[in-house]
Design a protein around this motif. Structure first.
Motif, PDB file in Angstrom:
ATOM      1  N   ALA B 262       0.937  -1.750   0.282  1.00 61.58           N
ATOM      2  CA  ALA B 262       0.108  -0.064  -0.261  1.00 61.58           C
ATOM      3  C   ALA B 262       0.950   0.749   0.140  1.00 61.58           C
ATOM      4  CB  ALA B 262      -1.003   0.582   1.033  1.00 61.58           C
ATOM      5  N   ILE B 263       2.114   1.450   1.057  1.00 57.37           N
ATOM      6  CA  ILE B 263       2.699   2.031   0.718  1.00 57.37           C
ATOM      7  C   ILE B 263       3.543   3.346  -0.260  1.00 57.37           C
ATOM      8  CG2 ILE B 263       4.983   3.133   2.159  1.00 57.37           C
ATOM      9  CD1 ILE B 263       4.098   1.611   4.085  1.00 57.37           C
ATOM     10  N   THR B 266       1.371   3.914  -3.005  1.00 62.38           N
ATOM     11  CA  THR B 266       1.034   5.634  -2.806  1.00 62.38           C
ATOM     12  C   THR B 266       2.526   6.390  -3.630  1.00 62.38           C
ATOM     13  OG1 THR B 266       0.065   5.099  -0.905  1.00 62.38           O
ATOM     14  CG2 THR B 266       0.438   7.016  -1.593  1.00 62.38           C
ATOM     15  N   PHE B 267       3.547   5.812  -3.519  1.00 60.72           N
ATOM     16  CA  PHE B 267       4.252   6.397  -3.408  1.00 60.72           C
ATOM     17  C   PHE B 267       4.474   6.758  -4.646  1.00 60.72           C
ATOM     18  CE2 PHE B 267       5.972   6.765   0.624  1.00 60.72           C
ATOM     19  CZ  PHE B 267       7.058   8.062   0.421  1.00 60.72           C
ATOM     20  N   ASP B 268       4.268   5.495  -5.470  1.00 59.40           N
ATOM     21  CA  ASP B 268       4.466   5.212  -6.934  1.00 59.40           C
ATOM     22  C   ASP B 268       3.925   6.359  -7.842  1.00 59.40           C
ATOM     23  OD1 ASP B 268       5.920   3.537  -9.090  1.00 59.40           O
ATOM     24  OD2 ASP B 268       3.653   2.740  -9.229  1.00 59.40           O
ATOM     25  N   ARG B 269       2.123   5.819  -7.191  1.00 64.28           N
ATOM     26  CA  ARG B 269       1.135   7.052  -7.885  1.00 64.28           C
ATOM     27  C   ARG B 269       1.668   8.515  -7.735  1.00 64.28           C
ATOM     28  NH1 ARG B 269      -2.553   3.987  -5.707  1.00 64.28           N
ATOM     29  NH2 ARG B 269      -2.859   5.373  -3.592  1.00 64.28           N
ATOM     30  N   ILE B 270       2.152   8.796  -6.863  1.00 61.78           N
ATOM     31  CA  ILE B 270       3.001  10.341  -6.040  1.00 61.78           C
ATOM     32  C   ILE B 270       3.524  11.064  -7.177  1.00 61.78           C
ATOM     33  CG2 ILE B 270       3.965  11.898  -4.742  1.00 61.78           C
ATOM     34  CD1 ILE B 270       2.625  10.722  -2.373  1.00 61.78           C
TER      35      ILE B 270
END
Lengths: 226, 401
Positions: B262-263, B266-270
């Protein structure tokens, strides 16, 4: 082969209408050698441009080889110019970055002639016009006479039936002018229709048919009685 | 006139005006290079972060004590205090079939002393499983021994930096040192591996979890790391952990379980969004290059009126004139795009050399997009000049000005 009926050409200059050509009726047969003379502004260049399909008449009908070419589209007129008409200009109008051979080749290129055929044809003309050894030179490396010979070679490379020359000797000295006239007359002798616009009477009088224009109208049309 | 002839003629026109051509290619190249380098940087940052997370172990879950939840309880004056996580809580988690192994963590800071030097160092209490869960590797000696984690044995494992600071070039394994008020024997040294998610393992001293709890006088745990059996059992492991801990805490769901996925996602998307944004800014310079091409082509049309007039006189159709100018713009933008690509790749290579941690390789989509945008803008912006050229009046263009 060239028939002009009731040709008019009117330019709009400001709010004034200038009649460059008024009611021209003219018929020129195949293989004729014809000169057009007259003072500046008499309409001789306009007439030549019109016959060369670079300009459209305001009124009247122009038939070339029996067909009406007045109403043709730009693309169709370009095709007629490419196949039937060759231009020779006072200022040569060679493309400065191309070699002599490439300048001569240009109309063949536009017509989509295959490269091998283009080469044979251009090589032949280079020999015929005495340009051997100069084919790779660019226009600024050629003399005036050589430039005009390249221009004439370009005009004839498509083997047109009509050659239109607008003051072809106007920018040359007397001797080179003579030389260029000899080449053009040689073409006329081989059956090409030659129209020559000039205001040099000496050159104009060499033609077998002489037109004289004043104020957009033809005032004299003499044929040499030979 | 076939395509090859058109292209050859266009190239001749371009080589005829060398300065103009070089400047145009430069403008185009800078635009393309900007897109390539900036996306390479963005993509590099993304891969760096993803890599950092992956180095933590692949199917990792982390259990925190406490749960962010608003409760109202009128009977009590104080807010609800979450129960601590205990070692027994942690050991109970291994009962789930979805969980392969766990590593309880206790963290504190203590003075570590040898007979010569001392140093304030973060101390981590854990079990033998930690080595596997965190994918760490040993430099010398061995990691914490297995066996009952409730037993406090006086052994410790040093991070590489700590070893260097305390022992210098002397052998460390087998030596005794003092952590706080207790004596420990060094049984191993971790291989140097640097930063990993905020924890610099090189700076750590690791002791058995029971020893750490004694050292810091606590019975609670800081975190429990869980390694799921596989990628597909991550969700099941999370549910099991929550359920087991709730049962042990009187039905109160007072822990938080975070999955690494999940973390990571999120970082990947950002970072992907960031890369796109940066690429968009760079694309503006590309469109500026496009407008420049239009400008220069318009100038070329008016400079070459005579040539265009002549081409018409010797039988060039309007479509052919248009094709010639199109081809010129296309050759120009192609050369510019190619130069820009080379420049951009060189730039990212140099950046990669200067900052080796950033894997700055431009993503293929950015390369393709930059290249085709350059080509497209070049051709698109030459539509107007080409039309103007094809509509020139030959008589006027041929007249000497």
């Amino acid at each position: 082969m060239i028939r002009l009926e009731g040709i008019q050409r009117v330019f709009q200059v400001g709010d004034q209408q200038v009649h460059a050509l008024r009611d021209i009726d003219l018929s020129i047969g195949a293989g004729e050698y014809l000169s057009i003379m007259g003072p500046s502004g008499s309409g001789k260049s306009t007439l030549l441009n019109l016959i060369g399909l670079l300009d459209r008449p305001s009124a009247g009908i122009y038939r070339l080889d029996g067909g009406d070419v007045t109403g043709l589209s730009d693309e169709e007129q370009a095709r007629v110019r490419r196949e039937k008409i060759g231009f020779v200009f006072q200022f040569f109008h060679l493309i400065p970055r191309l070699s002599a051979a490439a300048n001569i080749e240009l109309p063949l290129l536009l017509a989509g002639v295959p490269a091998a055929q283009r080469k044979t044809r251009v090589d032949q003309l280079i020999v015929d016009f005495g340009l051997t050894g100069r084919e790779t030179h660019r226009p600024d490396q050629l003399s005036g006479g050589q430039r005009q010979r390249v221009a004439i070679a370009r005009a004839t490379v498509m083997e047109p039936s009509v050659i239109l020359a607008d003051e072809p000797t106007g920018n040359l000295d007397r001797a080179t002018g003579q030389e260029v006239m000899n080449i053009l007359e040689g073409l006329a002798a081989s059956g090409v229709t030659l129209l020559l616009v000039t205001h040099d009477p000496e050159i104009g009088h060499r033609a077998s048919r002489k037109l004289r224009m004043v104020d957009g109208g033809i005032v004299a049309d003499e044929r040499a009685s030979s | 006139m076939n395509t090859a002839d058109v292209l050859r003629f266009a190239s001749f026109s371009l080589t005829g005006a060398r300065t103009r051509t070089l400047l145009m290619i430069l403008a185009m190249a800078i635009g393309v290079a900007a897109v390539v380098v900036l996306t390479a940087l963005g993509e590099g940052a993304r891969r760096y972060v993803v890599g950092q997370f992956s180095s933590l172990g692949t199917h990792l879950l982390i259990v925190f004590p406490g749960r962010s939840e608003t409760t109202g309880n009128p009977g009590m004056l104080l807010g609800e205090t979450p129960r601590d996580l205990t070692l027994d809580d942690a050991l109970m988690l291994t009962r789930s079939r979805a969980i392969r192994r766990i590593a309880p963590l206790t963290v504190g800071s203590a003075l570590v002393t040898t007979h010569r030097r001392s140093r304030e160092t973060p101390v981590l209490g854990s079990t033998a499983e930690m080595l596997e869960v965190r994918k760490m590797s040993m430099g010398q000696g061995q990691f914490l021994p297995g066996g009952d984690p409730r037993l406090a044995s006086p052994v410790c494992v040093l991070g590489d930096t700590v070893r260097k600071e305390l022992f210098g070039n002397q052998p460390a394994v087998g030596e005794w040192l003092r952590i706080g008020d207790r004596r420990f024997r060094v049984i191993g040294v971790l291989a140097a591996q640097g930063q990993s998610m905020g924890f610099d393992t090189d700076e750590l001293v690791i002791v058995p979890v029971a020893s750490a709890q004694m050292l810091f006088n606590t019975s609670s745990l800081f975190r429990i790391l869980i390694e799921a059996r596989g990628r597909e059992s991550i969700e099941k492991a999370k549910q099991d952990a929550l359920e087991i801990l709730a049962r042990r805490h009187d039905g109160e769901k007072d822990v938080t379980v975070v999955t690494q996925d999940a973390i990571l996602a999120t970082f990947d998307r950002i970072l992907r969004a960031l890369t796109l944004a940066v690429a968009g800014i760079a694309a503006i310079s590309l469109s500026v290059a496009g407008i420049l091409i239009m400008n220069v082509m318009l100038i070329a049309v008016s400079q070459r009126r005579q040539e265009i007039g002549l081409l018409k006189a010797i039988g060039a159709a309007p479509a052919q004139i248009r094709a010639l100018f199109f081809a010129e713009a296309a050759v120009l933008s192609f050369a510019g795009a190619l130069a820009g690509l080379a420049l951009g790749l060189l730039g990212s290579f140099i950046i990669g050399r200067i900052y080796p941690v950033l894997p700055s390789v431009p993503p293929w989509w950015a390369v393709v997009a930059a290249f085709s945008t350059a080509l497209l803008t070049g051709i698109l912006f030459s539509v107007a000049p080409a039309r103007r050229a094809s509509r020139l009046d030959p008589v006027e263009s041929l007249a000497r000005h």
